[in-house]
Design an enzyme around this catalytic site. Structure first.
Site, PDB file in Angstrom:
ATOM      1  N   MET A  76      -1.707  -1.123  -5.973  1.00 56.15           N
ATOM      2  CA  MET A  76      -1.996  -2.266  -5.107  1.00 56.15           C
ATOM      3  C   MET A  76      -2.547  -3.459  -5.887  1.00 56.15           C
ATOM      4  SD  MET A  76      -3.740  -0.363  -1.818  1.00 56.15           S
ATOM      5  CE  MET A  76      -3.748  -1.845  -0.795  1.00 56.15           C
ATOM      6  N   HIS A  77      -2.586  -4.604  -5.214  1.00 56.85           N
ATOM      7  CA  HIS A  77      -3.366  -5.796  -5.597  1.00 56.85           C
ATOM      8  C   HIS A  77      -2.839  -6.590  -6.803  1.00 56.85           C
ATOM      9  CE1 HIS A  77      -6.152  -3.869  -2.911  1.00 56.85           C
ATOM     10  NE2 HIS A  77      -6.511  -2.947  -3.785  1.00 56.85           N
ATOM     11  N   ASP A 235       0.288   2.495  -2.716  1.00 58.18           N
ATOM     12  CA  ASP A 235       0.220   3.883  -3.172  1.00 58.18           C
ATOM     13  C   ASP A 235      -0.689   4.730  -2.293  1.00 58.18           C
ATOM     14  OD1 ASP A 235      -2.076   2.572  -4.051  1.00 58.18           O
ATOM     15  OD2 ASP A 235      -1.868   3.168  -6.147  1.00 58.18           O
TER      16      ASP A 235
END
Length: 484
Positions: A76-77, A235
């Site tokens: 992520m991110h 995820d």
């Protein structure tokens, strides 16, 4: 058959699942991680794609005509930026990158946590995407000016596979650009970051098809039939799906590189103190999530970098020592997110004496990770969220000792699922739903996910761990002022 892809921090993992949930094959391809400066963490998106294509080719060999759908789950991110020619402008800035502390403080303290919560249901963390965009604007203005597309890591793979510029709600939730409750981009956050909506991908549910493999990609992979590409998921959301955690279920704890506690819900919920993230889930609903930056990676660091061994089992203490260890370990090797939100936090051993042995310190590392997760469990309890069991996944779940520690420290019954492939398996399930093999994500999970082992709480050990956790909870506040 369905291809599930997990774009991780160290490697891309791919698996091939048939319509009955059986895994036919698994392939993994590693790629480098770059740490050019302290607190920086970067990767080359083209390394991801090269590994993914090579992995798919190897994975589907002999099954080319049976592939029906593909879905990608991913870290992520991360910030991936493309120019007008669709070329990557700079290396991707990853989830565990801590360079944007100034920008994070600006968002939380100048814009204000109340405003951020109103706009997105979350506050700023250094790992989130919006602070990275601000860092890029302030530190690399020439690169910021080139931006035509902003995307997350797994969405770069989807874009390369299908030609469609998309994301899903679960992954977009971690950008600090999405109004999570309303499931739309926040105009206020876009204005703060000085970007426009055309730079951002189209939003989908994780299980929706966003297109098919492009002609060129299908030709390269040796596939002649139409193959659906699902939007995919973060995820953590995909890992939850892979363990059967949909709205109405209990909880999932992941002991991976990072550690997460995933609490699904039919209705949108928010933590007023922002210790827990409020995100959309891959099943179309919502979830609360806690994320600690270093979990199983703490154990890997201790074993391989400090003890110079890969024989993890040999180093672990006996079960009869659970709750008796007097050594503590703070698991903040890379700062911390939930619940402290402190990029300066650092790891520490405390409580050693002349009697301390190597195995005591090993036990302290394993316990410290779970104490860190229990910090977030206590936050959930204060919100009135209660549950009696959890599923457990990630590399740490392979350790019999860590499984029992999880039950005793968290005071939760622990279930292990039959198929322990986390995000990749969840992604394959999403691909199956996108291809209408299953009516919904929930029905797919009920049909495919089986429990293989149940771990009960050892009440005596749990009582000892209650007392030890009360001491652990005092350590971070006491040491916070010493971190720099």
């Amino acid at each position: 058959m369905f291809v599930g892809i997990d774009l991780g921090t160290s490697a891309v993992k791919l698996l091939l699942m048939n319509e009955n949930g059986k895994i036919e094959k698994i392939v993994s391809k590693e790629y480098p991680l770059y740490l050019p400066q302290p607190e920086w963490s970067e990767q080359n998106p083209d390394d991801w794609y090269a590994g993914t294509v090579a992995g798919i080719k190897e994975l589907i060999q002999g099954f080319e005509t049976k592939i029906k759908g593909v879905a990608v789950a991913g870290q992520m991110h991360g910030l991936v930026v493309l120019d007008k020619e669709d070329k990557v402008i700079r290396p991707a800035i990853l989830w565990n990158d801590g360079r944007s502390k100034v920008q994070t403080d600006y968002l939380n303290n100048v814009i204000g946590k109340d405003k951020l919560s109103e706009y997105t249901a979350n506050i700023a963390f250094a790992g989130f995407t919006a602070p990275k965009i601000l860092w890029l604007k302030e530190n690399e203005p020439q690169n910021f000016e080139k931006i035509n597309k902003i995307m997350l890591p797994k969405d770069y793979i989807v874009y390369k596979l299908s030609g469609n510029f998309t994301t899903d709600y679960s992954d977009a939730s971690g950008m600090l650009l999405l109004d999570v409750k309303s499931k739309k981009w926040s105009k206020e956050m876009l204005s703060i970051c000085e970007i426009n909506e055309e730079m951002l991908p189209k939003l989908y549910e994780s299980y929706e098809s966003v297109g098919v493999l492009s002609t060129d990609v299908a030709l390269e992979l040796g596939i002649k039939q139409k193959v659906e590409v699902a939007a995919g998921a973060s995820d953590n959301a995909a890992a939850a799906i892979g363990t059967g955690i949909t709205a109405g279920a209990s909880c999932n704890i992941s002991l991976g590189t990072s550690g997460t506690m995933f609490i699904p819900a039919y209705e949108f919920k928010a933590d007023p103190n922002n210790a827990l993230h409020s995100f959309a889930h891959a099943d179309g609903y919502y979830h609360l999530m806690a994320c600690m930056l270093s979990a199983a990676s703490c154990n890997k660091w201790w074993m391989e970098d400090i003890l110079n061994t890969k024989d993890y089992t040999k180093e672990q203490p006996n079960f009869d020592k659970l709750g008796f260890n007097e050594v503590f370990f703070l698991p903040y090797l890379m700062g911390e997110r939930s619940p402290h939100n402190d990029t300066k936090a650092r790891a520490a051993f405390i409580g050693m004496s002349m009697n301390t042995k190597r195995e005591d310190m090993t036990q302290a590392v394993m316990e410290g990770v779970l104490f860190g997760l229990r910090d977030s469990l206590e936050v959930a309890k204060k919100l009135g969220i209660g549950f009696e069991k959890t599923t457990l996944c990630g590399g740490g779940a392979k350790s019999k000792l860590w499984r029992q520690m999880s039950a005793d420290i968290m005071k939760l019954e622990v279930d292990l699922v039959e198929t322990e492939e986390g995000p990749a398996y969840g992604a394959a399930i999403l691909a199956g739903v996108a291809c209408r093999e299953f009516e919904s994500v929930e029905s797919a999970c009920k049909a495919l996910i089986k429990i293989k082992e149940h771990i009960s709480v050892n009440q005596e050990a749990a009582k000892r761990y209650d007392e030890k956790y009360a001491r652990f909870a005092k350590l971070y506040p006491a040491l916070k002022g010493l971190f720099c």
